[in-house]
Each structure stands twice: as C-alpha cells, then as structure tokens.
Design an enzyme around this catalytic site. Structure first.
Site, PDB file in Angstrom:
ATOM      1  N   HIS A 221       2.834  -6.551   2.256  1.00 32.41           N
ATOM      2  CA  HIS A 221       3.600  -7.637   0.720  1.00 32.41           C
ATOM      3  C   HIS A 221       2.866  -7.987   0.215  1.00 32.41           C
ATOM      4  O   HIS A 221       2.560  -7.074  -0.841  1.00 32.41           O
ATOM      5  CB  HIS A 221       4.728  -8.225   1.963  1.00 32.41           C
ATOM      6  CG  HIS A 221       5.182  -9.289   1.731  1.00 32.41           C
ATOM      7  ND1 HIS A 221       5.991  -9.192   0.109  1.00 32.41           N
ATOM      8  CD2 HIS A 221       5.819 -10.429   1.628  1.00 32.41           C
ATOM      9  CE1 HIS A 221       7.241  -9.475  -0.028  1.00 32.41           C
ATOM     10  NE2 HIS A 221       6.736 -10.805   1.686  1.00 32.41           N
ATOM     11  N   HIS A 269       8.409   1.392  -1.384  1.00 27.83           N
ATOM     12  CA  HIS A 269       9.063   0.410  -1.430  1.00 27.83           C
ATOM     13  C   HIS A 269       9.932   0.149   0.203  1.00 27.83           C
ATOM     14  O   HIS A 269      10.473   1.931  -0.230  1.00 27.83           O
ATOM     15  CB  HIS A 269       9.505   0.073  -2.651  1.00 27.83           C
ATOM     16  CG  HIS A 269      10.417  -1.441  -2.292  1.00 27.83           C
ATOM     17  ND1 HIS A 269      11.352  -1.812  -1.845  1.00 27.83           N
ATOM     18  CD2 HIS A 269       9.789  -2.759  -2.761  1.00 27.83           C
ATOM     19  CE1 HIS A 269      11.676  -2.951  -1.818  1.00 27.83           C
ATOM     20  NE2 HIS A 269      10.617  -3.488  -2.738  1.00 27.83           N
ATOM     21  N   ASP A 320       3.775  -4.545  -7.444  1.00 26.91           N
ATOM     22  CA  ASP A 320       2.399  -5.037  -7.466  1.00 26.91           C
ATOM     23  C   ASP A 320       1.669  -4.589  -8.476  1.00 26.91           C
ATOM     24  O   ASP A 320       0.760  -4.780  -8.888  1.00 26.91           O
ATOM     25  CB  ASP A 320       1.619  -5.141  -6.047  1.00 26.91           C
ATOM     26  CG  ASP A 320       3.006  -6.021  -5.576  1.00 26.91           C
ATOM     27  OD1 ASP A 320       2.709  -6.921  -6.009  1.00 26.91           O
ATOM     28  OD2 ASP A 320       2.977  -6.021  -4.334  1.00 26.91           O
TER      29      ASP A 320
HETATM   30  N1  CMC Z   1       0.760   5.172   0.518  1.00 32.62           N
HETATM   31  C1  CMC Z   1       0.755   6.447   0.131  1.00 32.62           C
HETATM   32  N2  CMC Z   1       1.739   6.854   1.493  1.00 32.62           N
HETATM   33  C2  CMC Z   1       2.681   6.229   1.583  1.00 32.62           C
HETATM   34  C3  CMC Z   1       2.848   4.795   0.873  1.00 32.62           C
HETATM   35  C4  CMC Z   1       1.766   4.568  -0.285  1.00 32.62           C
HETATM   36  N3  CMC Z   1       1.283   3.116  -0.779  1.00 32.62           N
HETATM   37  N4  CMC Z   1       4.107   4.316   0.644  1.00 32.62           N
HETATM   38  C5  CMC Z   1       4.745   4.990   1.379  1.00 32.62           C
HETATM   39  N5  CMC Z   1       4.050   6.416   1.939  1.00 32.62           N
HETATM   40  C6  CMC Z   1       4.267   7.229   2.864  1.00 32.62           C
HETATM   41  C7  CMC Z   1       4.115   7.075   4.106  1.00 32.62           C
HETATM   42  O1  CMC Z   1       2.968   6.701   4.857  1.00 32.62           O
HETATM   43  C8  CMC Z   1       5.327   7.821   4.950  1.00 32.62           C
HETATM   44  O2  CMC Z   1       4.760   9.032   4.872  1.00 32.62           O
HETATM   45  P1  CMC Z   1       4.481  10.283   6.219  1.00 32.62           P
HETATM   46  O3  CMC Z   1       6.236  10.030   6.257  1.00 32.62           O
HETATM   47  O4  CMC Z   1       4.442  11.467   6.122  1.00 32.62           O
HETATM   48  O5  CMC Z   1       4.194   9.635   7.037  1.00 32.62           O
HETATM   49  C9  CMC Z   1       6.337   7.434   3.774  1.00 32.62           C
HETATM   50  O6  CMC Z   1       5.651   7.974   2.178  1.00 32.62           O
HETATM   51  C10 CMC Z   1       6.563   6.252   4.729  1.00 32.62           C
HETATM   52  O7  CMC Z   1       6.434   5.077   4.273  1.00 32.62           O
HETATM   53  P2  CMC Z   1       6.510   3.556   5.190  1.00 32.62           P
HETATM   54  O8  CMC Z   1       5.485   3.134   5.148  1.00 32.62           O
HETATM   55  O9  CMC Z   1       6.966   4.586   6.737  1.00 32.62           O
HETATM   56  O10 CMC Z   1       8.168   3.678   4.786  1.00 32.62           O
HETATM   57  P3  CMC Z   1       7.839   2.084   3.978  1.00 32.62           P
HETATM   58  O11 CMC Z   1       9.864   2.080   3.611  1.00 32.62           O
HETATM   59  O12 CMC Z   1       8.534   1.130   5.386  1.00 32.62           O
HETATM   60  O13 CMC Z   1       7.120   1.254   3.344  1.00 32.62           O
HETATM   61  C11 CMC Z   1       5.985  -0.228   2.322  1.00 32.62           C
HETATM   62  C12 CMC Z   1       7.589   0.757   2.534  1.00 32.62           C
HETATM   63  C13 CMC Z   1       6.239  -0.806   1.195  1.00 32.62           C
HETATM   64  C14 CMC Z   1       5.434  -0.367   3.223  1.00 32.62           C
HETATM   65  C15 CMC Z   1       4.690   1.056   1.162  1.00 32.62           C
HETATM   66  O14 CMC Z   1       5.499   2.230   0.384  1.00 32.62           O
HETATM   67  C16 CMC Z   1       3.463   1.440   1.408  1.00 32.62           C
HETATM   68  O15 CMC Z   1       2.932   0.264   2.763  1.00 32.62           O
HETATM   69  N6  CMC Z   1       3.289   0.316   0.477  1.00 32.62           N
HETATM   70  C17 CMC Z   1       2.481  -0.175  -0.040  1.00 32.62           C
HETATM   71  C18 CMC Z   1       2.150  -1.848   0.216  1.00 32.62           C
HETATM   72  C19 CMC Z   1       2.983  -2.287  -1.394  1.00 32.62           C
HETATM   73  O16 CMC Z   1       2.502  -1.520  -2.713  1.00 32.62           O
HETATM   74  N7  CMC Z   1       3.347  -3.094  -0.576  1.00 32.62           N
HETATM   75  C20 CMC Z   1       4.379  -3.603  -1.972  1.00 32.62           C
HETATM   76  C21 CMC Z   1       5.806  -3.995  -1.075  1.00 32.62           C
HETATM   77  S1  CMC Z   1       6.893  -4.348  -2.925  1.00 32.62           S
HETATM   78  C22 CMC Z   1       5.963  -6.150  -3.523  1.00 32.62           C
HETATM   79  C23 CMC Z   1       6.127  -6.688  -2.403  1.00 32.62           C
HETATM   80  O17 CMC Z   1       7.403  -7.417  -1.763  1.00 32.62           O
HETATM   81  O18 CMC Z   1       5.602  -7.528  -2.289  1.00 32.62           O
END
Ligand code: CMC
Length: 377
Positions: A221, A269, A320
């Site tokens: 987050h 996201h 971010d």
């Molecule tokens: N780097 C590498 N792979 C990623 C990333 C990333 N940042 N984000 C998603 N993926 C991949 C993930 O590994 C997965 O791949 P696979 O299906 O092959 O296992 C796929 O994309 C789906 O990811 P997920 O984590 O299941 O998707 P989600 O909808 O739960 O994720 C998220 C959303 C924000 C948690 C994720 O994109 C993430 O961890 N990003 C990095 C952290 C980040 O930048 N957070 C800030 C969010 S926006 C500002 C805020 O609200 O604070």
C-alpha cells in the site's frame, strides 16, 4: 456447502460512498464528482481538503475561516513532541506518525465526542498538525532542531519550511501541493477500509486514523513510495551518469528482478489494470522537479524500469512510482515518503470516517473454517 471466497475482498462492493469514485474503465478518479487532475491543476490542498470533508467547494468565507484555523493549529503539542523524543531514531517514521496520532487522541478533550462537529474539528486539527510531526521527525533524525511553523506561508510552503528550515522555491511547492492533492483520497483502499472498520465499532476518530496508518505502512500500500526509492538506490543513483546509461542499467535490473520473480514496488494496482489515473499528473510534477534540479539520470532509471516492466508483463506504474523520486529530489529522506502520504490521506480517511458514522453498520464478514474437524480433549 462450499462458500464463495473473495480472497483479499477482491471484487467485493462493501458499501456506498459519495467521497470519491474510481473508474478503472475510463482511468478516472473523481473527488466528490470533480476529476482529480482538474483539482490538482487549479486548487490548493486546503481547498481540496474542504471539498472532501464538506462535499462541496468552499465559499471564500469558508475557505478563509479554514485557512485561519489551519494556520493556528500547526504547532507541535509539547506532549506529542515528548512522546516522539522517546522513540528511537532508527524506528520507522511511520511508527512515529502512528504514535503521534495516538498521543493526540489520548489527550484530546473531544476524544469520545463523535458528533459531526467534533469529528470535523478533530479532522482539521490532525490535518493542521501532522506536517509538524513529519518535519520534526526528519529533522531530529538529522540531528537538527525543530523549526516552528510560519503563519505567513500556506500549507505546502510551511510544510517544506518546517522540514528544511528554508523557503522552498515555487516549483517545488507546486509539485508538493500536487502530490498532496493526488494522495488525498482513493475510495476503499486498505487503509481507508481499515479506518471504516474501526469506526464501524463506534471507536473514536484517533483510533481509526491510528489503525489506518498501520495499514498504510505496508509496502503493498503506502509503503510502496519509499520502496520505489529503495529500488532506485539498489540499482545505484549516479548524478553524473547519462540518462541513456541509467535507463540501460535500470532495464537490465528489471529483467533480472522479474526473472527472479520479485515484486517490484510502484507497479500494478488492484483496481486499475490499464494505468493509474493519477500517474500522468504526478509524472508532470516529477518532470518539473527533474528539470529544476537538473537530474535527467533519474528519469533514465524511471524510464528504464517502466519500459522493461511494460514489455515483460504489461504492468503499469501506480502513483507511488513517480511520487517516490519526486520526494527524493525535494530532499525528503526515503523513510519519510509514507508519512507524507499520511499527511495527505488524513483528509480522505476522516471524510470516510464521517460517512461511515453517519450511516453505520458494524463491518464483520464471515469466514469459511478449514481447520480440524470437531475433536475433544
Ligand atoms: N511486480 C511484479 N509483478 C507484479 C506486480 C509488481 N509490482 N504487480 C502485480 N504483479 C504480478 C503478480 O506477480 C501476479 O503475477 P502471476 O499471476 O504471474 O502470479 C499478477 O501480476 C497479479 O498480481 P497480484 O498481486 O495478485 O494482483 P493484485 O491485484 O492483488 O495486486 C498490488 C495489486 C498493488 C498488490 C500489486 O500490483 C503489487 O503488489 N504491486 C506492488 C506494490 C505497490 O506498488 N503498491 C502500491 C499500490 S497503489 C498506491 C497505494 O494504494 O498505496
């Protein structure tokens, strides 16, 4: 019966809200109906805060009244300062922010008064004083004295003044203001939802905000903005490097990170799948800072990571990603980036707390038990 599980509550619509609307299809984010880009282009952060709390833009009298209130509530309460001084210099600044809000709540005469008027007063006070918490914390870690707030400066100017002890140039103030407006609100994100869960138990506003800060700290987050800078630092920042060389190194780093199945913070996201609506506006602010400070090599790192991630996984940056290097260029220590997010999001959290209180239902989902069958001693 097998229950349908919504892991991470993904896709669950938990309640109505009139505070903001995130529309992933059109890549838009509206605060009380207004596109965030328009607000960032035209309004002060103070005006946006009033919009989020009141639902409408302020009249000039309402605005002036709030400006007077905000300017007279900026100074750090000595009790909060003493509590901060008890915390180790190497604890995370989010721990300091969380503790400061908790101490403010414990000492607040209206702590248990949850009338709309008392809640709004407490929200405005938190808005006004939180910059002093962040500024003082960065300064004490650098062995510097507290800088008192100045009444003749606006919120953003004063924030930078209290942090750095000098007046910031107009370009920097403007990029900072834009970041505050963009970080202010984003519907039912994890920290806002946390604030609403706590409020739904009829606990007080400071408890809800303290809990929200805990949720914001995590790198999935708010903590992502500082994690972005740690990525840049891991790749290596060299102001003497050309933009092209920096981009090539960043690209190679990203390819390696993805090959190792690392999650790279600042990308992806839960709601936006074709780009975060706030990124273009924040990227403009970053571009302005890069130009102002003459640090093209940072944009090399930025572009290299973004293009390699796009090519390999088609995952786009979130807010971010441009915010991290923007705060770095302004001179904030990396660990202070997420507390800056608190300063902005206090507005959204407290608007949601008011909305939750006005139409409350205890938030209490069900769970599907998958432990051992009933057994006996
Ligand atoms: N780097 C590498 N792979 C990623 C990333 C990333 N940042 N984000 C998603 N993926 C991949 C993930 O590994 C997965 O791949 P696979 O299906 O092959 O296992 C796929 O994309 C789906 O990811 P997920 O984590 O299941 O998707 P989600 O909808 O739960 O994720 C998220 C959303 C924000 C948690 C994720 O994109 C993430 O961890 N990003 C990095 C952290 C980040 O930048 N957070 C800030 C969010 S926006 C500002 C805020 O609200 O604070």
């Amino acid at each position: 019966m097998t229950e349908q599980i919504y892991k991470g509550l993904a896709g669950v619509v938990a309640d109505h809200t009139a505070v903001s609307k995130v529309n992933p299809e059109s890549n838009s984010l509206l605060y009380r109906g207004y596109p965030v880009q328009e607000l960032a282009a035209a309004l002060s952060f103070e005006e946006v805060a009033l919009l989020l709390w009141n639902g409408e833009l302020p009249s000039s009298a309402e605005k002036q009244e709030f400006l007077d209130f905000e300017r007279s509530h900026r100074a750090l309460d000595p009790r909060v300062r003493s509590a901060i001084d008890l915390l180790p210099l190497d604890c995370h600044p989010m721990d300091v922010g969380r503790t400061a809000v908790s101490v403010l709540g414990a000492n607040h005469p209206l702590s248990e008064d949850s009338s709309p008027e008392a809640e709004l007063t407490k929200a405005k006070e938190l808005f006004a004083v939180f910059p002093a918490v962040v500024a003082y914390d960065q300064r004490r870690r650098r062995g510097l004295e507290l800088v008192e707030p100045r009444q003749d400066l606006d919120y953003s100017q004063n924030f930078l003044w209290m942090t750095f002890g000098e007046e910031a140039p107009e370009e920097v103030v403007d990029a900072f203001r834009v970041s505050m407006v963009l970080y202010a609100e984003h519907s039912f994100n994890a920290s806002t939802f946390t604030a609403r869960v706590v409020t739904s138990t009829l606990a007080d506003l400071h408890s809800a905000v303290t809990a929200a800060i805990g949720a914001l700290k995590g790198p999935l987050h708010g903590g992502a903005n500082e994690a972005v800078m740690h990525t840049f630092e891991e790749i290596g920042i060299d102001p003497a490097e050309t933009r092209e060389d920096a981009a090539a190194r960043a690209k190679a780093w990203m390819e390696q990170a993805l090959a190792e199945k690392r999650k790279v913070m600042g990308f992806g996201h839960r709601v936006y799948k074709s780009g975060d609506s706030r990124v273009p506006t924040m990227k403009q602010a970053l571009d302005a800072m890069v130009e102002y400070y003459g640090r093209g090599e940072l944009m090399g790192l930025y572009d290299g990571l973004e293009s390699a991630m796009g090519e390999a996984k088609n995952i786009l940056p979130n807010l971010d990603y441009p915010a991290g290097p923007t705060y770095h260029l302004m001179g904030f220590d990396t660990e202070m980036f997420t507390p800056l997010f608190i300063a902005a999001r206090i507005t959204g959290w407290t608007a949601h707390i008011a909305e939750q209180r006005a139409n409350n239902a205890l938030i209490r989902p069900l769970s599907a038990y998958n432990g051992p069958d009933e057994r006996h001693l």
